[in-house]
Design a protein around this motif. Structure first.
Motif, PDB file in Angstrom:
ATOM      1  N   VAL A   7       0.864  -1.191   0.000  1.00  0.00           N
ATOM      2  CA  VAL A   7       0.000   0.000   0.000  1.00  0.00           C
ATOM      3  C   VAL A   7       0.897   1.236   0.000  1.00  0.00           C
ATOM      4  N   GLY A   8       0.924   1.937  -1.130  1.00  0.00           N
ATOM      5  CA  GLY A   8       1.755   3.141  -1.252  1.00  0.00           C
ATOM      6  C   GLY A   8       2.815   2.963  -2.319  1.00  0.00           C
ATOM      7  N   ALA A   9       2.744   3.805  -3.353  1.00  0.00           N
ATOM      8  CA  ALA A   9       3.727   3.757  -4.447  1.00  0.00           C
ATOM      9  C   ALA A   9       4.683   4.938  -4.379  1.00  0.00           C
ATOM     10  N   GLY A  10       5.024   5.342  -3.146  1.00  0.00           N
ATOM     11  CA  GLY A  10       6.135   6.270  -2.969  1.00  0.00           C
ATOM     12  C   GLY A  10       7.426   5.477  -3.141  1.00  0.00           C
TER      13      GLY A  10
ATOM     14  N   GLY B  19       5.134   7.828  -7.056  1.00  0.00           N
ATOM     15  CA  GLY B  19       6.045   8.914  -6.667  1.00  0.00           C
ATOM     16  C   GLY B  19       5.813   9.436  -5.268  1.00  0.00           C
ATOM     17  N   GLY B  20       4.552   9.467  -4.827  1.00  0.00           N
ATOM     18  CA  GLY B  20       4.262   9.974  -3.486  1.00  0.00           C
ATOM     19  C   GLY B  20       4.746  11.402  -3.322  1.00  0.00           C
ATOM     20  N   ARG B  21       5.546  11.620  -2.293  1.00  0.00           N
ATOM     21  CA  ARG B  21       6.040  12.971  -2.026  1.00  0.00           C
ATOM     22  C   ARG B  21       7.208  13.374  -2.937  1.00  0.00           C
ATOM     23  N   MET B  22       7.686  12.471  -3.777  1.00  0.00           N
ATOM     24  CA  MET B  22       8.604  12.886  -4.865  1.00  0.00           C
ATOM     25  C   MET B  22       7.686  13.288  -6.015  1.00  0.00           C
TER      26      MET B  22
ATOM     27  N   TYR C 178      15.269  17.715  -3.713  1.00  0.00           N
ATOM     28  CA  TYR C 178      16.442  17.038  -4.269  1.00  0.00           C
ATOM     29  C   TYR C 178      16.720  15.875  -3.347  1.00  0.00           C
ATOM     30  N   PHE C 179      17.615  14.991  -3.726  1.00  0.00           N
ATOM     31  CA  PHE C 179      17.994  13.937  -2.781  1.00  0.00           C
ATOM     32  C   PHE C 179      19.495  13.774  -2.786  1.00  0.00           C
ATOM     33  N   THR C 180      19.984  13.249  -1.679  1.00  0.00           N
ATOM     34  CA  THR C 180      21.405  12.982  -1.534  1.00  0.00           C
ATOM     35  C   THR C 180      21.581  11.478  -1.416  1.00  0.00           C
TER      36      THR C 180
ATOM     37  N   GLY D 217      -5.073   5.037  -8.311  1.00  0.00           N
ATOM     38  CA  GLY D 217      -6.438   5.473  -8.033  1.00  0.00           C
ATOM     39  C   GLY D 217      -7.187   4.517  -7.119  1.00  0.00           C
ATOM     40  N   THR D 218      -6.458   3.879  -6.222  1.00  0.00           N
ATOM     41  CA  THR D 218      -7.053   2.866  -5.339  1.00  0.00           C
ATOM     42  C   THR D 218      -6.658   3.162  -3.893  1.00  0.00           C
ATOM     43  N   THR D 219      -7.588   3.711  -3.144  1.00  0.00           N
ATOM     44  CA  THR D 219      -7.340   4.054  -1.737  1.00  0.00           C
ATOM     45  C   THR D 219      -7.720   2.864  -0.870  1.00  0.00           C
TER      46      THR D 219
ATOM     47  N   LEU E 140       2.678  -1.793   4.447  1.00  0.00           N
ATOM     48  CA  LEU E 140       2.130  -0.441   4.499  1.00  0.00           C
ATOM     49  C   LEU E 140       3.286   0.538   4.317  1.00  0.00           C
ATOM     50  N   ALA E 141       3.330   1.171   3.153  1.00  0.00           N
ATOM     51  CA  ALA E 141       4.420   2.094   2.819  1.00  0.00           C
ATOM     52  C   ALA E 141       3.857   3.504   2.719  1.00  0.00           C
ATOM     53  N   GLN E 142       3.168   3.903   3.779  1.00  0.00           N
ATOM     54  CA  GLN E 142       2.472   5.189   3.834  1.00  0.00           C
ATOM     55  C   GLN E 142       3.072   6.039   4.943  1.00  0.00           C
TER      56      GLN E 142
ATOM     57  N   GLY F 213      13.609  10.194   7.369  1.00  0.00           N
ATOM     58  CA  GLY F 213      12.771  11.246   6.791  1.00  0.00           C
ATOM     59  C   GLY F 213      13.173  11.784   5.434  1.00  0.00           C
ATOM     60  N   LYS F 214      13.922  11.015   4.659  1.00  0.00           N
ATOM     61  CA  LYS F 214      14.337  11.508   3.349  1.00  0.00           C
ATOM     62  C   LYS F 214      14.180  10.423   2.288  1.00  0.00           C
ATOM     63  N   VAL F 215      14.394  10.840   1.028  1.00  0.00           N
ATOM     64  CA  VAL F 215      14.259   9.919  -0.094  1.00  0.00           C
ATOM     65  C   VAL F 215      15.178   8.711   0.091  1.00  0.00           C
TER      66      VAL F 215
HETATM   67  P1  FAD Z   1       5.419   8.792   0.292  1.00  0.00           P
HETATM   68  O1  FAD Z   1       6.211   9.347  -0.813  1.00  0.00           O
HETATM   69  O2  FAD Z   1       4.550   9.711   1.081  1.00  0.00           O
HETATM   70  O3  FAD Z   1       4.531   7.611  -0.316  1.00  0.00           O
HETATM   71  C1  FAD Z   1       3.370   7.139   0.320  1.00  0.00           C
HETATM   72  C2  FAD Z   1       2.343   6.795  -0.736  1.00  0.00           C
HETATM   73  O4  FAD Z   1       1.251   6.145  -0.111  1.00  0.00           O
HETATM   74  C3  FAD Z   1       1.770   8.005  -1.447  1.00  0.00           C
HETATM   75  O5  FAD Z   1       1.954   7.859  -2.849  1.00  0.00           O
HETATM   76  C4  FAD Z   1       0.296   8.006  -1.056  1.00  0.00           C
HETATM   77  O6  FAD Z   1      -0.546   8.434  -2.116  1.00  0.00           O
HETATM   78  C5  FAD Z   1       0.071   6.541  -0.738  1.00  0.00           C
HETATM   79  N1  FAD Z   1      -1.025   6.290   0.178  1.00  0.00           N
HETATM   80  C6  FAD Z   1      -1.214   6.808   1.405  1.00  0.00           C
HETATM   81  N2  FAD Z   1      -2.317   6.282   1.982  1.00  0.00           N
HETATM   82  C7  FAD Z   1      -2.834   5.408   1.089  1.00  0.00           C
HETATM   83  C8  FAD Z   1      -3.970   4.542   1.101  1.00  0.00           C
HETATM   84  N3  FAD Z   1      -4.793   4.470   2.163  1.00  0.00           N
HETATM   85  N4  FAD Z   1      -4.202   3.763   0.019  1.00  0.00           N
HETATM   86  C9  FAD Z   1      -3.377   3.826  -1.066  1.00  0.00           C
HETATM   87  N5  FAD Z   1      -2.279   4.629  -1.127  1.00  0.00           N
HETATM   88  C10 FAD Z   1      -2.018   5.404  -0.055  1.00  0.00           C
HETATM   89  N6  FAD Z   1      13.419  14.400   0.987  1.00  0.00           N
HETATM   90  C11 FAD Z   1      14.685  14.561   0.572  1.00  0.00           C
HETATM   91  O7  FAD Z   1      15.451  13.592   0.509  1.00  0.00           O
HETATM   92  N7  FAD Z   1      15.140  15.804   0.200  1.00  0.00           N
HETATM   93  C12 FAD Z   1      14.319  16.898   0.200  1.00  0.00           C
HETATM   94  O8  FAD Z   1      14.729  17.991  -0.194  1.00  0.00           O
HETATM   95  C13 FAD Z   1      12.978  16.758   0.651  1.00  0.00           C
HETATM   96  N8  FAD Z   1      12.135  17.818   0.709  1.00  0.00           N
HETATM   97  C14 FAD Z   1      10.821  17.616   1.009  1.00  0.00           C
HETATM   98  C15 FAD Z   1       9.918  18.681   0.974  1.00  0.00           C
HETATM   99  C16 FAD Z   1       8.561  18.476   1.225  1.00  0.00           C
HETATM  100  C17 FAD Z   1       7.587  19.628   1.195  1.00  0.00           C
HETATM  101  C18 FAD Z   1       8.087  17.180   1.471  1.00  0.00           C
HETATM  102  C19 FAD Z   1       6.626  16.926   1.632  1.00  0.00           C
HETATM  103  C20 FAD Z   1       8.986  16.129   1.544  1.00  0.00           C
HETATM  104  C21 FAD Z   1      10.355  16.328   1.333  1.00  0.00           C
HETATM  105  N9  FAD Z   1      11.274  15.290   1.417  1.00  0.00           N
HETATM  106  C22 FAD Z   1      12.570  15.460   1.020  1.00  0.00           C
HETATM  107  C23 FAD Z   1      10.891  13.981   1.948  1.00  0.00           C
HETATM  108  C24 FAD Z   1      10.679  12.946   0.844  1.00  0.00           C
HETATM  109  O9  FAD Z   1       9.740  13.433  -0.088  1.00  0.00           O
HETATM  110  C25 FAD Z   1      10.175  11.687   1.516  1.00  0.00           C
HETATM  111  O10 FAD Z   1      11.091  11.281   2.510  1.00  0.00           O
HETATM  112  C26 FAD Z   1       9.972  10.490   0.591  1.00  0.00           C
HETATM  113  O11 FAD Z   1       9.503  10.885  -0.683  1.00  0.00           O
HETATM  114  C27 FAD Z   1       8.984   9.567   1.312  1.00  0.00           C
HETATM  115  O12 FAD Z   1       8.752   8.395   0.563  1.00  0.00           O
HETATM  116  P2  FAD Z   1       7.759   7.302   1.153  1.00  0.00           P
HETATM  117  O13 FAD Z   1       7.645   6.244   0.112  1.00  0.00           O
HETATM  118  O14 FAD Z   1       8.187   6.907   2.515  1.00  0.00           O
HETATM  119  O15 FAD Z   1       6.350   8.057   1.367  1.00  0.00           O
END
Ligand code: FAD
Length: 335
Positions: free
Chosen positions: A8-11, A38-41, A57-59, A125-127, A157-159, A311-313
């Protein structure tokens, strides 16, 4: 047969986890509530403009993640970004660390996720809002389509933590280890962030491409157009700091934009032609220790994501990989 895992979650964390599971011979299916991976990317696109409004950006410090980024560079979905960087409003907090290699997705921040998703089954498109465990495995209930097809041996759970916590609370988990997962996810405080994407008719005459801001409502400003491979009009991104964002998270977008544009103006920026605001409810978290990921082998439920690993990419990608490893190792023990 092969083991089916619902992610769950395509970040970047979910995609990393699913990719490594597939590589190990398992069958992952990834679900995301958004239209694409992509999520937050993330990147917003409009007529004649684009702007990264999440990760900037990411490091890459970990050798394995460096190798992954190298693969992205080769594939043309990422490039190094060397902005002219400043620290504004006092010297506390950040230094510009000009020796650090910064990377961005190209032609936009979502590109690396798209590459990872290419080889995976992604149902966009699937919550997912409920999990139910039956004799044949886990079933997933979606807001859009009801029960999704298939039974799953494990669920990842990758949310962001609050969304993982609420999904776990809606689900039939009946043992102590699983309730440990709920406690873990509930214990994490994630903070909001306002992002303002601003467009200009002409290049902005500031002597830098990006700046850490240590005073006023802003935290970070960047000329998105200075990132490699961008097209469209001159575009900048303004991020408000966590404290200011939290205090104004329920405010009207117009009021928030006015305050952020005034702060940009105070730093020498011109008034824009157009702007678009985005409210991130879960932008980042207070550090949640160094668990990297969490896995309950009894129920077959695992957690990964940036909030478990810095907390980062980079941390998110490593968290997804670590969870895939835990799942595969768990199977070896059982098998
Ligand atoms: P997410 O990318 O949040 O992925 C979670 C996914 O789960 C999302 O696609 C969401 O749609 C999906 N989801 C959630 N709930 C459900 C559900 N119930 N059903 C289906 N899907 C669901 N990191 C850096 O390295 N450098 C930076 O400069 C940086 N700047 C940032 C600035 C901002 C404003 C933000 C918001 C973040 C920043 N980050 C940065 C952090 C970085 O974006 C995150 O650490 C990383 O993208 C998180 O990835 P993730 O897969 O853990 O979560």
């Amino acid at each position: 047969g092969t083991l089916h895992v619902a992610v769950v979650g395509a970040g970047i964390a979910g995609l990393s986890c699913a990719g490594f599971l597939a590589q190990a011979g398992l069958s992952p299916v990834v679900f995301d509530k958004s239209r694409g991976p992509g999520g937050r990317m993330s990147t917003r696109r409009g007529e004649g403009w684009q702007c990264d409004h999440g990760a900037q950006y990411f490091t890459a410090r970990d050798p394995d993640f460096r190798a992954e980024v190298e693969r992205w560079l080769q594939a043309g979905v990422a490039a190094r970004w060397a902005p002219r960087l400043r620290v504004l409003g006092g010297d506390l907090g950040h230094d510009a660390d000009s020796g650090l290699a910064r990377f961005v997705g190209t032609p936009r921040m979502t590109a690396p996720a798209r590459l990872l998703a290419e080889r995976l089954e992604l149902q966009a498109g699937t919550t997912i809002h409920q999990l139910e465990r039956g004799a044949e495995g886990w079933r997933l209930l979606s807001a859009e389509r009801g029960w999704v097809d298939g039974f799953y041996d494990a669920v990842v759970l990758a949310q962001p933590a609050p969304q993982a916590a609420s999904l776990l609370r809606q689900s039939s988990l009946h043992n102590a280890a699983a309730s440990g997962l709920v406690t873990l996810a509930e214990g994490v405080v994630m903070r909001g962030s306002w992002a303002l994407m601003v467009r200009f008719a002409d290049p902005v005459a500031l002597p830098f491409d990006a700046a850490f801001v240590n005073a006023g409502p802003l935290r970070w400003i960047a000329r998105d157009s200075s990132k490699p491979g961008r097209d469209g009009v001159e575009s900048w991104l303004l991020h408000a700091n966590a404290q200011w964002s939290e205090a104004h998270i329920e405010d009207d977008a117009d009021d928030v934009a006015a305050a952020m544009l005034q702060a940009f103006h105070d730093l020498g920026g011109p008034l824009p032609q157009a702007w678009t605001a985005h409210r991130w409810r879960y932008a980042d978290s207070e550090p949640a220790g160094d668990m990297v990921c969490a896995w309950d082998g009894d129920t077959g439920v695992g957690l990964c994501g940036d909030w478990l690993n810095g907390g980062k990419v980079e941390g998110a990608w490593l968290s997804g990989r670590a969870l895939a490893q835990r799942i595969v190792d768990g199977l070896r023990v059982v098998g």
